[in-house]
Design an enzyme around this catalytic site. Structure first.
Site, mmCIF file in Angstrom:
data_model
loop_
_atom_site.group_PDB
_atom_site.id
_atom_site.type_symbol
_atom_site.label_atom_id
_atom_site.label_comp_id
_atom_site.label_asym_id
_atom_site.label_seq_id
_atom_site.Cartn_x
_atom_site.Cartn_y
_atom_site.Cartn_z
ATOM 1 N N GLU A 57 0.878 -1.170 0.000
ATOM 2 C CA GLU A 57 0.000 0.000 0.000
ATOM 3 C C GLU A 57 0.915 1.219 0.000
ATOM 4 O O GLU A 57 1.449 1.613 1.035
ATOM 5 C CB GLU A 57 -0.913 -0.010 1.229
ATOM 6 C CG GLU A 57 -1.821 -1.218 1.327
ATOM 7 C CD GLU A 57 -2.921 -1.258 0.305
ATOM 8 O OE1 GLU A 57 -3.037 -0.290 -0.494
ATOM 9 O OE2 GLU A 57 -3.676 -2.236 0.274
ATOM 10 N N CYS A 104 -2.518 9.109 2.082
ATOM 11 C CA CYS A 104 -2.256 8.623 0.727
ATOM 12 C C CYS A 104 -3.473 8.788 -0.167
ATOM 13 O O CYS A 104 -3.337 8.895 -1.387
ATOM 14 C CB CYS A 104 -1.796 7.168 0.763
ATOM 15 S SG CYS A 104 -2.899 6.072 1.667
#
Length: 470
Positions: free
Chosen positions: A227, A261
């Site tokens: 990720e 993010c």
């Protein structure tokens, strides 16, 4: 490597923690390996009860856990309490649904065949500082529930959060070795990846860190989930209500002081006049945000996590200017203690500008105006990342059709990107691979084992199918 608490609101170094010795690391791996043998045999209901108790303690002692988030990475109080609640919800989600996710599945057309969902062993989790509990919970919840054990290497600037999560699981009844926090060096992490007792690695962080870990894990034929970064597009179509879209963009870009993010990092508005109106309203509202003490519930703009993070963003803003971009709002450090950056808006970012393809990890929005939605989709996809995206429109069906054309792992329509236990999370391209959360996250580090049983005396390739009578 120094594990140290530095208060981002003041810049004061408060506490330092020693890195493990090699002998201590070896002992921790041995303990985890030994714990796995018993944990995988622990009844599912007992594993679920431990996760549920941990979730209950998070909620009951939320002010304590939230205060550590604020102390170590500067998360504003409202966001800190929200993260604690989200981490608790994730642990509860897997406690409630894990057994169903592990139910043996039949194989259509193959009587006597079933697929079991079984654990693999020790997992290494390398996690970042921006959501110190949430990032850990979305690994711990599914992996402990399925019967794996987890070793955590957390970010160096949130050591007390890491210790708090380890204490949380211990107090909830997790046996020693089932979850282990390690203050390890980069070289020690490399050794762990090479260790045959560690069966998989999950990383949330930068592309550089992810690539290094994936390369080493690949040489050892170990499964990884990555990720990584994101530069999410936020597309506003001509029919979208303007003010609602602006408010969503503000939330999407500035939540957690922009250190997420899945932040709305690239705002793309279709139409020149509409773009001008959007920019005027967005900058006006962003300019009203004032920095404050992150411990206060009313504070909306907190500090960045570190001096390094602040200096890095200032360098990116300077490079954007040199490359021809305009800074229409902010762009400077606040004249106050701590690591505070003004809300910043950049425009006129050409494809050859350095920041065009970079992730801006803080309260900095890149703003674009395009002629039509075809140009918007092209711009949205013109990035090395592919994590999340948002589309704002009054025509949901049309928004869904456009969503299929965006190269990302997630698309949200008429809402900024967000996360929840039941929503699968992950990206494509430079944003990584694999999924966390929901049932998809549960199945990343498991053995999907086929068991095929037929009556004794059957032919070598199974019983002869019984023909139906005419």
């Amino acid at each position: 490597m120094i594990y140290q608490t530095v208060n981002p609101a003041t810049g004061e170094a408060l506490k330092t923690f020693p890195t493990l010795s090699d002998a201590e690391l070896d002992a921790a791996v041995s303990a985890a390996h030994g714990a796995y043998a018993g944990w995988r045999q622990t009844p599912v209901a007992e594993r679920a009860a431990i996760l549920a108790r941990a979730a209950a303690k998070l909620r009951a002692e939320a002010p304590h856990y939230a205060s550590l988030l604020t102390l170590e990475m500067g998360k504003v109080a409202g966001g800190a309490h929200g993260e604690v609640a989200l981490a608790a919800a994730i642990l509860d989600y897997y406690a409630q649904h894990g057994e169903a996710f592990m139910t043996p599945a039949s194989v259509p057309g193959a009587p006597g065949a079933k697929v079991l969902t079984l654990p693999l062993g020790i997992l290494l989790a390398v996690e970042p500082w921006n959501f110190p509990y949430y990032q850990v919970a979305r690994v711990v919840g599914p992996q402990l529930m399925v019967g794996n054990v987890v070793m955590l290497k957390h970010a160096e600037n949130v050591p007390q959060c890491a210790l708090a999560f380890a204490e949380l699981l211990e107090s909830a009844g997790a046996p020693p070795g089932v979850f282990t926090n390690i203050f390890a060096s980069h070289d020690q992490i490399a050794r762990l990846i090479d260790d045959p007792r560690v069966v998989g690695v999950t990383v949330t962080g930068s592309e550089r860190a992810g690539a290094a870990v994936a390369e080493r894990a690949g040489r050892n034929l170990k499964k990884t989930v990555m990720e990584l970064g994101g530069s999410d597009p936020f597309i506003v179509l001509p029919d979208a209500p303007l003010e609602a879209a602006v408010d969503a963009a503000l939330l999407g870009r500035l939540f957690n002081t922009g250190q997420s993010c899945i932040s709305a990092k690239r705002i793309i508005v279709v139409g020149k006049e509409r773009g001008a109106a959007f920019l005027e309203l967005f900058t006006r509202k962003a300019s009203t945000l004032q920095p404050g003490d992150p411990n206060e519930m009313t504070t909306r703009l907190g500090p960045l996590s570190s001096e390094r993070a602040l200096e890095g963003l200032l360098e990116q803003i300077a490079a954007a200017r040199e490359g021809g971009a305009k800074v229409v709002l902010g762009g400077e450090r606040y004249d106050r203690p701590g690591f505070y950056l003004q809300p910043t808006v950049l425009t006129d970012i050409a494809p050859d500008n350095p920041v065009y393809r970079q992730e801006l990890f803080g309260p900095v929005a890149s703003f674009f105006v395009v002629e039509d939605e075809e140009a918007a989709i092209a711009l949205a996809n013109d990035t090395p990342y592919g994590l999340g995206a948002a589309i704002f429109t009054d025509d949901i069906a049309h928004g869904e059709a456009l969503a299929e054309r965006i190269e990302s792992g997630m698309v949200f329509i008429n809402q900024a990107s967000w996360t929840a236990p039941h929503l699968p999370f992950g990206g494509v391209k430079g944003s990584g691979f694999g999924r966390e959360l929901a049932e998809l996250g549960f199945g990343e580090f498991v053995n999907r084992k086929l068991v095929h049983a037929v009556p004794s005396g059957s032919p070598p390739f199974g019983p002869v199918p019984v023909k139906k009578a005419d």
